[in-house]
Design a protein around this motif. Structure first.
Motif, PDB file in Angstrom:
ATOM      1  N   MET A   1       0.839  -1.204   0.000  1.00  0.00           N
ATOM      2  CA  MET A   1       0.000   0.000   0.000  1.00  0.00           C
ATOM      3  C   MET A   1       0.875   1.255   0.000  1.00  0.00           C
ATOM      4  N   THR A   2       0.573   2.196  -0.889  1.00  0.00           N
ATOM      5  CA  THR A   2       1.364   3.434  -0.868  1.00  0.00           C
ATOM      6  C   THR A   2       0.945   4.262   0.347  1.00  0.00           C
ATOM      7  N   PRO A   3       1.934   4.813   1.035  1.00  0.00           N
ATOM      8  CA  PRO A   3       1.565   5.639   2.191  1.00  0.00           C
ATOM      9  C   PRO A   3       0.803   6.877   1.717  1.00  0.00           C
ATOM     10  N   GLU A   4      -0.088   7.328   2.581  1.00  0.00           N
ATOM     11  CA  GLU A   4      -0.908   8.497   2.258  1.00  0.00           C
ATOM     12  C   GLU A   4      -0.015   9.731   2.041  1.00  0.00           C
ATOM     13  N   ARG A   5      -0.237  10.463   0.967  1.00  0.00           N
ATOM     14  CA  ARG A   5       0.473  11.733   0.779  1.00  0.00           C
ATOM     15  C   ARG A   5      -0.321  12.808   1.493  1.00  0.00           C
ATOM     16  N   LEU A  36       7.358  18.961   6.775  1.00  0.00           N
ATOM     17  CA  LEU A  36       6.991  17.551   6.921  1.00  0.00           C
ATOM     18  C   LEU A  36       6.743  16.867   5.574  1.00  0.00           C
ATOM     19  N   GLY A  37       6.995  17.565   4.487  1.00  0.00           N
ATOM     20  CA  GLY A  37       6.903  16.946   3.156  1.00  0.00           C
ATOM     21  C   GLY A  37       5.481  16.748   2.642  1.00  0.00           C
ATOM     22  N   TRP A  38       4.556  17.607   3.089  1.00  0.00           N
ATOM     23  CA  TRP A  38       3.188  17.490   2.579  1.00  0.00           C
ATOM     24  C   TRP A  38       3.040  18.283   1.291  1.00  0.00           C
ATOM     25  N   ASN A  39       1.957  17.946   0.595  1.00  0.00           N
ATOM     26  CA  ASN A  39       1.521  18.693  -0.566  1.00  0.00           C
ATOM     27  C   ASN A  39       0.804  19.972  -0.087  1.00  0.00           C
ATOM     28  N   VAL A 195     -16.628  19.873   0.919  1.00  0.00           N
ATOM     29  CA  VAL A 195     -16.585  19.232  -0.403  1.00  0.00           C
ATOM     30  C   VAL A 195     -15.180  19.373  -0.996  1.00  0.00           C
ATOM     31  N   ASP A 196     -14.618  20.566  -0.887  1.00  0.00           N
ATOM     32  CA  ASP A 196     -13.274  20.786  -1.440  1.00  0.00           C
ATOM     33  C   ASP A 196     -12.210  19.997  -0.693  1.00  0.00           C
ATOM     34  N   ASP A 197     -12.280  19.997   0.630  1.00  0.00           N
ATOM     35  CA  ASP A 197     -11.252  19.276   1.383  1.00  0.00           C
ATOM     36  C   ASP A 197     -11.278  17.788   1.021  1.00  0.00           C
ATOM     37  N   LEU A 198     -12.480  17.243   0.833  1.00  0.00           N
ATOM     38  CA  LEU A 198     -12.577  15.826   0.435  1.00  0.00           C
ATOM     39  C   LEU A 198     -12.025  15.643  -0.976  1.00  0.00           C
ATOM     40  N   ASP A 199     -12.458  16.513  -1.853  1.00  0.00           N
ATOM     41  CA  ASP A 199     -12.107  16.400  -3.249  1.00  0.00           C
ATOM     42  C   ASP A 199     -10.616  16.635  -3.513  1.00  0.00           C
ATOM     43  N   GLN A 200     -10.024  17.522  -2.749  1.00  0.00           N
ATOM     44  CA  GLN A 200      -8.603  17.829  -2.955  1.00  0.00           C
ATOM     45  C   GLN A 200      -7.696  16.943  -2.095  1.00  0.00           C
ATOM     46  N   GLY A 201      -8.299  15.964  -1.428  1.00  0.00           N
ATOM     47  CA  GLY A 201      -7.500  15.031  -0.619  1.00  0.00           C
ATOM     48  C   GLY A 201      -6.779  15.718   0.526  1.00  0.00           C
ATOM     49  N   VAL A 202      -7.429  16.742   1.109  1.00  0.00           N
ATOM     50  CA  VAL A 202      -6.787  17.473   2.214  1.00  0.00           C
ATOM     51  C   VAL A 202      -6.800  16.601   3.469  1.00  0.00           C
ATOM     52  N   THR A 203      -5.619  16.343   3.993  1.00  0.00           N
ATOM     53  CA  THR A 203      -5.513  15.504   5.202  1.00  0.00           C
ATOM     54  C   THR A 203      -5.270  16.356   6.437  1.00  0.00           C
ATOM     55  N   ASP A 204      -4.789  17.589   6.250  1.00  0.00           N
ATOM     56  CA  ASP A 204      -4.415  18.431   7.390  1.00  0.00           C
ATOM     57  C   ASP A 204      -4.871  19.859   7.153  1.00  0.00           C
ATOM     58  N   VAL A 205      -5.719  20.346   8.047  1.00  0.00           N
ATOM     59  CA  VAL A 205      -6.225  21.717   7.945  1.00  0.00           C
ATOM     60  C   VAL A 205      -5.534  22.556   9.021  1.00  0.00           C
ATOM     61  N   VAL A 206      -4.785  23.550   8.586  1.00  0.00           N
ATOM     62  CA  VAL A 206      -4.089  24.441   9.527  1.00  0.00           C
ATOM     63  C   VAL A 206      -4.696  25.826   9.357  1.00  0.00           C
ATOM     64  N   ARG A 207      -5.220  26.402  10.435  1.00  0.00           N
ATOM     65  CA  ARG A 207      -5.878  27.713  10.328  1.00  0.00           C
ATOM     66  C   ARG A 207      -6.045  28.274  11.735  1.00  0.00           C
ATOM     67  N   ALA A 208      -6.575  29.482  11.829  1.00  0.00           N
ATOM     68  CA  ALA A 208      -6.685  30.128  13.134  1.00  0.00           C
ATOM     69  C   ALA A 208      -7.830  29.529  13.956  1.00  0.00           C
ATOM     70  N   SER A 209      -7.695  29.645  15.279  1.00  0.00           N
ATOM     71  CA  SER A 209      -8.604  28.940  16.181  1.00  0.00           C
ATOM     72  C   SER A 209     -10.007  29.540  16.232  1.00  0.00           C
ATOM     73  N   ASP A 210     -10.249  30.675  15.574  1.00  0.00           N
ATOM     74  CA  ASP A 210     -11.632  31.161  15.536  1.00  0.00           C
ATOM     75  C   ASP A 210     -12.504  30.195  14.720  1.00  0.00           C
ATOM     76  N   LEU A 211     -11.876  29.307  13.961  1.00  0.00           N
ATOM     77  CA  LEU A 211     -12.659  28.352  13.166  1.00  0.00           C
ATOM     78  C   LEU A 211     -12.797  26.993  13.855  1.00  0.00           C
TER      79      LEU A 211
END
Ligand code: GLU
Length: 326
Positions: A1-5, A36-39, A195-211
């Motif tokens: 199995m290829t590791p998750e990018r 950490l070598g993410w996209n 929808v976008d995070d699923l579609d773009q394969g987003v594994t990590d969301v980094v943003r300010a804590s108001d969200l």
């Protein structure tokens, strides 16, 4: 199995120029990814038709490049993908979770008062479970027929944040049955992001804590769409020297203004590095040096201190450094 990018996204809204707080969140998310070598994908969240402008989009992109922040692949614009979000509404609609609602905010307040809802007196404008339609003709989703809401069941949602640990969000109490499709025939922010995070394969969301509360709702919606929620990294908010949240409308700490006053990218990055405890003083630092100096473990310590009441403030002397006079 290829590791998750692993993939993160930079998701600015082109409602104005970036201010220092926006810049800090984008910088930390980008640097974490590069470290950490993410996209990294760039997504313009331009669905707020009244406030978003194409010229701000260009300004933001240019500003990010100027700072030394880059991304992989072409940028995406949410307004180009309306049909795609409409398709994502279908399974929610078929599951009987979507209803049309044309109540104004005033009508929602009145309905809350009539029902004796817990926060009615505070002018709450959420649409509660008790306000769901009883008639089947208001169920389901049809485009161009006004606002549509998603039924969100009561009960806490546990957000497991990489920096803040476990946080419970009372999704229904906070958002009620949220609007997922608007009368302007566009998805709401909350739906589009998921929808976008699923579609773009987003594994990590980094943003300010108001969200952080939104993470609870977004996690719920993700589950309803059959996906896995991303890992969340909610960062402290940057405050001005008087302890107020930075806002785009203040205009004074926008990237454009700082540049016009002669600030260099290294000055801004160095200052931001101090506010997130990466260095003692605000000495200049390039974007690459910021990546090199970023330690995810230390990031956790910084964010946790914020959770216990510590807030990151700019200092009056920072304005001299950036040649800004508040
Ligand atoms: N577009 C949002 C903003 O600029 C960020 C949304 C998100 O990170 O989910 O505030």
């Amino acid at each position: 199995m290829t590791p998750e990018r692993r993939t993160t996204r930079l998701a600015p809204s082109p409602t104005g120029d970036l201010h220092l707080g926006n810049v800090r969140s984008l910088l930390v998310g980008w640097a974490l990814a590069r470290r950490l070598g993410w996209n990294v994908v760039l997504r313009m969240e331009d669905l707020d038709g009244d406030r978003c402008r194409a010229e701000w989009e260009a300004v933001i992109i240019e500003g990010l490049r100027w700072l030394g922040i880059d991304w992989d692949g072409p940028e995406r614009r949410q307004s180009d993908r309306i049909d795609h979000y409409a398709s994502a509404m279908q399974p929610l609609s078929e599951a009987g979770l979507v209803f049309s609602c044309q109540r104004s905010r005033r009508e929602l307040r009145a309905a809350a008062e009539a029902l004796g809802a817990p926060h009615a007196g505070e002018g709450s404008t959420i649409s509660t479970v008790a306000m769901r339609p009883t008639s089947p003709d208001r169920m389901g989703f049809t485009r161009r027929t006004g606002n549509h809401r998603l039924m969100v069941d009561p009960g806490p949602e546990t957000v497991r944040d990489q920096l803040l640990g476990e946080r419970e969000v009372d999704v229904s109490g906070r958002f009620g049955d949220p609007i997922v499709w608007t009368r302007r025939d566009t998805p709401s922010y909350q739906l589009a992001v998921v929808v976008d995070d699923l579609d773009q394969g987003v594994t990590d969301v980094v943003r300010a804590s108001d969200l952080l509360p939104s993470a609870g709702l977004q996690q719920r919606i993700t589950g309803l769409l059959g996906g896995d929620a991303p890992r969340w990294w909610h960062l402290p908010l940057l405050l001005d020297e008087r302890g107020r949240r930075l806002a785009k409308r203040d205009g004074d700490l926008t990237l454009g203004r700082l540049r016009a006053e002669g600030a260099r990218p290294e000055m801004i990055i160095g200052l931001l590095a101090r506010t997130c405890e990466m260095q003692e003083d605000a000495g200049p630092m390039t974007a690459d040096e910021f990546v090199g100096g970023l330690d995810p473990e230390r990031l956790r310590g910084w964010a946790e201190r914020d959770g216990s009441g510590h807030r990151d403030r700019l200092r009056a002397s920072d304005y001299d450094l950036l040649r800004i006079h508040p």
